[in-house]
Design a protein around this motif. Structure first.
Motif, PDB file in Angstrom:
ATOM      1  N   GLU A 156       0.840  -1.206   0.000  1.00 43.89           N
ATOM      2  CA  GLU A 156       0.000   0.000   0.000  1.00 43.89           C
ATOM      3  C   GLU A 156       0.871   1.250   0.000  1.00 43.89           C
ATOM      4  N   ASN A 189       1.014   4.064  -2.964  1.00 43.53           N
ATOM      5  CA  ASN A 189       0.760   5.486  -2.738  1.00 43.53           C
ATOM      6  C   ASN A 189       1.956   6.329  -3.189  1.00 43.53           C
ATOM      7  N   ALA A 219      -5.877   1.830  -2.349  1.00 46.16           N
ATOM      8  CA  ALA A 219      -4.701   2.541  -2.858  1.00 46.16           C
ATOM      9  C   ALA A 219      -4.538   2.321  -4.357  1.00 46.16           C
ATOM     10  N   ASN A 226      -4.690   5.056  -7.340  1.00 43.41           N
ATOM     11  CA  ASN A 226      -3.603   5.120  -8.317  1.00 43.41           C
ATOM     12  C   ASN A 226      -4.144   5.136  -9.746  1.00 43.41           C
TER      13      ASN A 226
END
Length: 291
Positions: A120, A124, A190, A194
């Motif tokens: 994660e 990020n 996440a 993205n």
């Protein structure tokens, strides 16, 4: 956040210094493990890579936006070319670490919370690099960046990145069976963020248009191969050599510090922290990758 005025003179001078490339906003080659050899624990080659200090990188990440006394680029083109190349190099390093994490998950077993949390964090960080690399205006992208990629190959595509290949299913939003529990749900979120960020950057830089790959489909579209991976590496100043995991981490720290100094000198308060906050989390976890 730290302010240059509150730091002792020695620390203040250290943070003012630009120590990336041969001049401010210059570029550096990236050295990555060969495509068929994941990074392993090994010392960096002597005189080739320096083990950059985590704390020094953290200090740069805490500089306020528009800090005074920092190195400035010679031109707008120099700034955004630096961001395009260096931001993609950071992304490739993050992909490499993520690939190792995915490879460590035994088939048929759930991933542990630490692995899911690290994935994660890196996802990020990748999202932050999408914002950073694509922070130029559409006019600069069309005049400076896209033509250079076209000259490299008329169908040039990020899908050719070798370090992306092991993550293709994950980063395209396909839920993996090992993404379980609250940590798995956070990773799913996440990845969704993205994907939305990637689409937003693409829509802003190429409004109502097509990527080079989409544009070339009728004539010269090329599927990912070792040759196209080499073309991608070449464009982003990347060479493949037997380097260890600690060398991957050292190069990531070195580039994150340069990104932080850039944003402290040139970034705006409204966007800089969106990029820096995920990088702080990545840097906090990096020492674990060298154990």
């Amino acid at each position: 956040m730290s302010d240059l005025r509150t730091l002792d003179p020695e620390t203040r001078e250290e943070q003012r210094a630009w120590d990336y490339g041969d001049f401010p906003y210059g570029l550096e080659p990236l050295i990555m493990p060969p495509l068929d050899q994941p990074a392993v624990l090994a010392p960096p080659p002597p005189d080739l890579l320096t083990a950059y200090d985590v704390e020094r990188t953290r200090a740069a990440l805490e500089l306020p936006p528009r800090a005074t006394g920092l190195a400035l680029p010679d031109s707008t083109d120099a700034l955004y070319w630096f961001r395009w190349i260096t931001g993609h190099q950071v992304t490739m390093l993050l992909w490499n670490l993520m690939g190792a994490l995915v490879a460590s998950i035994a088939e048929g077993e759930d991933a542990d919370d630490r692995t899911l949390t690290d994935l994660e964090s890196c996802t990020n960080g990748y999202t932050a690099m999408l914002q950073y690399s694509g922070s130029c205006s559409p006019e600069i992208y069309q005049a400076l960046i896209r033509p250079r990629m076209y000259l490299q190959h008329r169908g040039f595509s990020g899908l050719w990145a070798a370090d992306f290949a092991p993550l293709r299913r994950l980063l395209r939003g396909q839920a993996m069976p090992w993404m379980t529990g609250p940590a798995g749900a956070r990773l799913v979120a996440a990845v969704a963020t993205n994907r939305a960020a990637h689409e937003a950057v693409a829509a802003r830089l190429v409004p109502a248009g097509k990527s080079l790959l989409q544009q070339s489909v009728a004539g010269t579209a090329v599927r990912p191969t070792p040759r196209t991976a080499a073309i991608f590496d070449n464009f982003f100043m990347t060479i493949r050599a037997p380097v260890g995991r600690d060398a991957v981490v050292a190069q990531l720290l070195h580039r994150v510090r340069a990104v932080a100094l850039d944003l402290a000198a040139n970034g705006s308060p409204s966007t800089a922290d969106e990029i820096l906050a995920p990088l702080r989390r990545v840097v906090a976890d990096l020492p674990r990758f060298t154990r």
